[in-house]
Design an enzyme around this catalytic site. Structure first.
Site, short mmCIF file in Angstrom:
data_model
loop_
_atom_site.label_atom_id
_atom_site.label_comp_id
_atom_site.label_asym_id
_atom_site.label_seq_id
_atom_site.Cartn_x
_atom_site.Cartn_y
_atom_site.Cartn_z
N GLY A 19 0.83 -1.23 -0.03
CA GLY A 19 -0.34 -0.07 0.12
C GLY A 19 0.66 1.19 0.04
O GLY A 19 -0.16 2.27 -0.16
N TYR A 156 19.05 -5.15 9.11
CA TYR A 156 19.14 -5.06 7.64
C TYR A 156 19.42 -5.96 6.74
O TYR A 156 19.64 -6.89 5.87
CB TYR A 156 18.53 -4.02 7.51
CG TYR A 156 18.10 -3.58 6.01
CD1 TYR A 156 16.79 -4.29 5.84
CD2 TYR A 156 18.81 -2.67 5.37
CE1 TYR A 156 15.87 -3.62 4.70
CE2 TYR A 156 18.49 -2.77 3.65
CZ TYR A 156 16.59 -2.78 4.05
OH TYR A 156 16.11 -2.56 2.24
#
Length: 252
Positions: A19, A156
């Site tokens: 989204g 990450y």
């Protein structure tokens, strides 16, 4: 839209984080191909869904979900498959590229970062494989940070290296089932989040200097490669990590 992949029309596609940012561009890209798209996200996406319905004449299915909740993620994927008639394409896109000094990373920070950036990817892949009765395509979003050894974001970077390894292992394991598993490693894509949280005029200029192609990358630059990997045009491509970075890792 630069290309039409006719075989994606009517296919059921599930996108994590579909989204906003790169995910929103992917949702648009698959809708433009005539695919049936479902996506999950933590924040309300009703405005985006309405905009997509107005533009394409069909609304993507949005399911609010925290992907670190494995049971909720699997339930969302079941709901999408039931609504859209199975599952043909999974795009693992949602991630959180937080910055940390390595000496300040606690076990809690490490676990939280792996939960969203790596663990959720595996369990989404596993659920997708269970739902892909006639084969399918899985695309895992990694990052060039692990190719560059980016400092200041070790959790990450580690997760993205793991994604590349997991992608090749699952491609080998599920190839006999007709499931292709590939990854995409983007360069620095300037989403709203990147512009707000991490980018400065100086850092952008320095990164652009490393690129062969002298244009800042946007989410739309990720769409074509993803559609290709999802389509029959990549029918014999699996276990690969496709780098889309304007030439940074090869020449920068």
């Amino acid at each position: 839209m630069t290309a039409t992949f006719h075989d994606l029309a009517g296919k059921s596609v599930f996108i994590t984080g579909g989204g906003n940012g790169i995910g929103a561009a992917l949702t648009k890209g698959f809708l433009a191909q005539g695919a049936k798209v479902a996506f999950v996200g933590r924040s309300d996406a009703s405005g985006f869904v309405a905009a997509m319905a107005a533009e394409y004449g069909v609304a993507p299915l949005f399911i609010r979900c925290d992907i670190t909740d494995t049971a909720a993620l699997e339930t969302a994927m079941d709901q999408a498959a039931e609504t859209h008639g199975g599952l043909h394409v999974l795009v693992n896109n949602a991630a959180n590229d937080m910055r940390y000094d390595a000496m300040e990373i606690t076990p809690e920070i490490w676990d939280a970062q792996q939960a969203v950036n790596f663990k959720a990817y595996f369990f989404a892949c596993r659920k997708a494989a269970a739902l892909m009765a006639d084969g399918g395509a899985i695309i895992n979003y990694s990052s060039i940070t692990y190719l560059m050894g980016a400092a200041g974001m070790v959790p990450y970077v580690s997760a993205n290296a793991g994604i590349a390894g997991m992608t090749s292992a699952l491609a080998r394991e599920w190839g006999p089932k007709g499931i292709r598993v590939n990854a995409i490693a983007p360069g620095w894509v300037f989403t709203e989040k990147q512009e707000t949280k991490w980018a400065t005029p100086e850092s952008k200029a320095a990164f652009l200097e490393k690129q062969c192609l002298k244009r800042f990358m946007t989410p739309d630059d990720m769409v074509g490669g993803t559609l290709f990997l999802a389509s029959g045009s990549a029918a014999m491509m699996t276990g690969q990590t496709m780098v889309i970075d304007a030439g940074v890792t090869r020449t920068g």
